[in-house]
Design a protein around this motif. Structure first.
Motif, short mmCIF file in Angstrom:
data_model
loop_
_atom_site.label_atom_id
_atom_site.label_comp_id
_atom_site.label_asym_id
_atom_site.label_seq_id
_atom_site.Cartn_x
_atom_site.Cartn_y
_atom_site.Cartn_z
N ASN A 1 0.75 -1.63 -0.16
CA ASN A 1 -0.40 -0.29 0.36
C ASN A 1 0.98 1.23 -0.16
O ASN A 1 0.60 1.83 -0.69
N LEU A 2 1.98 1.40 1.16
CA LEU A 2 2.65 2.91 0.91
C LEU A 2 3.67 2.96 -0.54
O LEU A 2 3.65 3.98 -0.52
N PHE A 3 4.10 1.66 -1.04
CA PHE A 3 4.78 1.54 -2.57
C PHE A 3 2.94 2.33 -3.49
O PHE A 3 4.06 3.01 -4.47
N THR A 4 2.27 1.81 -3.31
CA THR A 4 1.51 2.51 -4.51
C THR A 4 0.98 3.57 -4.32
O THR A 4 0.51 4.35 -4.90
N LEU A 5 0.75 3.73 -2.59
CA LEU A 5 1.08 5.48 -3.12
C LEU A 5 1.67 6.25 -3.35
O LEU A 5 1.66 7.84 -3.34
N GLN A 6 2.40 6.05 -2.67
CA GLN A 6 4.03 6.52 -3.50
C GLN A 6 3.99 7.01 -5.12
O GLN A 6 4.54 8.25 -5.17
N ALA A 7 3.34 5.71 -6.06
CA ALA A 7 3.43 5.12 -7.64
C ALA A 7 2.61 6.90 -7.57
O ALA A 7 2.63 6.98 -9.34
N ALA B 1 1.77 9.66 -6.75
CA ALA B 1 2.19 10.53 -5.52
C ALA B 1 1.22 11.07 -3.90
O ALA B 1 1.06 12.33 -4.21
N LEU B 2 0.72 10.25 -3.15
CA LEU B 2 -0.36 10.06 -2.72
C LEU B 2 0.55 10.29 -0.90
O LEU B 2 2.22 9.80 -1.04
N PRO B 3 0.07 11.22 -0.31
CA PRO B 3 0.47 11.27 0.85
C PRO B 3 0.90 9.77 1.62
O PRO B 3 0.03 8.69 1.74
N VAL B 4 2.24 9.60 2.16
CA VAL B 4 2.74 8.10 2.21
C VAL B 4 2.86 7.72 3.73
O VAL B 4 3.95 8.57 4.76
N ASN B 5 1.57 7.45 4.25
CA ASN B 5 1.74 7.47 5.73
C ASN B 5 1.46 6.28 6.01
O ASN B 5 0.34 5.43 5.33
N VAL B 6 2.11 5.78 7.37
CA VAL B 6 1.15 4.16 7.61
C VAL B 6 0.46 3.92 8.46
O VAL B 6 -0.20 3.25 7.72
#
Length: 310
Positions: A222-228, A230-235
């Motif tokens: 989920n974190l990698f997909t958020l980064q892909a 450009a969404l907020p990367v938050n655990v």
């Protein structure tokens, strides 16, 4: 009936959405991070196969142990069946596949799948309790209380497993005798294997450790997909999405979980004030990763198996 339900759910989930910003966000995917997301997802699947092998060894004993490579095909094809069919038929297929290989694996296989689901339920409960204070203003207690409740859940569920050691199927008269005659001895053998020997304790802790890796890897996906995107990367965001998606998968009434999956993601991300378009873009990308790749791999496995036949 289920086909009509599928159409209605998809219609009401997507009928008034402005798709232009969604497609615009998807077109800007950073595929370096998207590739990492796919790799972490495959790591999750690999760990699930290894965990299944460990649980089979735990409940089946050495004579019934199956090599992890022999579990790849039934696992992936079972995943594909769960995705395509509007019910959880993949577990039945996995069990049937083991039975075709060796009838002695049927009962240990059933218990191993039950333990697998139990561990996933445990970690879903723990993650929900840990995240709860941070995602809702209605939950006022400090996070330390959440950890206490998580520990309590662990003790209760562990007590259930411990109680299996004292379960006597033969004493339950309303269960038909044929079932008691078949399952009774198998449960007795399982109870003997649940004695706290060092070997069995090691396998039990190993399966729990693998479950930790699995759930950590799913959060990482989920974190990698958020980064892909450009969404907020938050655990916390990644964890909440995982909880919401996992709960949406439980009914399994719709092929591919199209609609409920996306609705669960959008609902989870709305708790962090993330707008609809990026939330839906994330849901579409994540759904594609977790459905398309297992289908492709299972198709390749079936094709390879047919090609190898004389």
């Amino acid at each position: 009936m289920k086909g009509g339900t599928f159409i209605l759910v998809v219609y009401f989930c997507f009928w008034e959405i402005d798709w232009k910003p969604v497609f615009h966000i998807l077109a800007s995917v950073d595929w370096k991070w998207g590739t990492l997301s796919v790799l972490s997802f495959f790591f999750t699947l690999g760990m699930k196969i290894v965990r299944w092998g460990v649980l089979l060894r735990l409940v089946g004993g050495e004579r019934d142990m199956v090599a992890s490579q022999d579990l790849i095909a039934p696992f992936f094809v079972g995943q594909a069946v769960n995705i395509v069919m509007p019910f959880r038929g993949g577990e039945v297929l996995r069990l049937s596949w083991l039975g075709v290989k060796d009838k002695r694996l049927m009962i240990p296989g059933a218990f191993s799948i039950l333990l697998e689901k139990w561990e996933d339920l445990l970690f879903l409960s723990l993650l929900t309790l840990v995240l709860a204070p941070w995602v809702s203003e209605w939950i006022k207690f400090p996070p330390v209380y959440s950890w206490f409740l998580a520990g309590l859940v662990l003790l209760i569920l562990g007590g259930v497993v411990w109680a299996i050691r004292f379960f006597n199927l033969q004493s339950i008269s309303f269960i038909p005798r044929p079932f008691r005659e078949v399952l009774g001895p198998e449960i007795g053998r399982l109870q003997q294997r649940l004695n706290l020997t060092k070997h069995h304790m090691f396998l039990a802790f190993l399966s729990v450790f693998l479950s930790m890796l699995i759930w950590g890897s799913m959060i990482l996906t989920n974190l990698f997909t958020l980064q892909a995107l450009a969404l907020p990367v938050n655990v916390k965001i990644a964890g909440v999405i995982l909880v919401f998606v996992y709960v949406s998968l439980i009914p399994a009434l719709i092929p591919g979980n199209v609609g409920p999956f996306h609705g669960a993601v959008v609902l989870g991300m709305s708790l962090f004030q993330i707008p609809l378009a990026p939330s839906l873009s994330f849901a579409i990308l994540l759904h594609g990763i977790v459905t398309v790749f297992p289908l492709v791999v299972s198709a390749l496995i079936l094709f390879w198996g047919r090609w190898k036949k004389p």
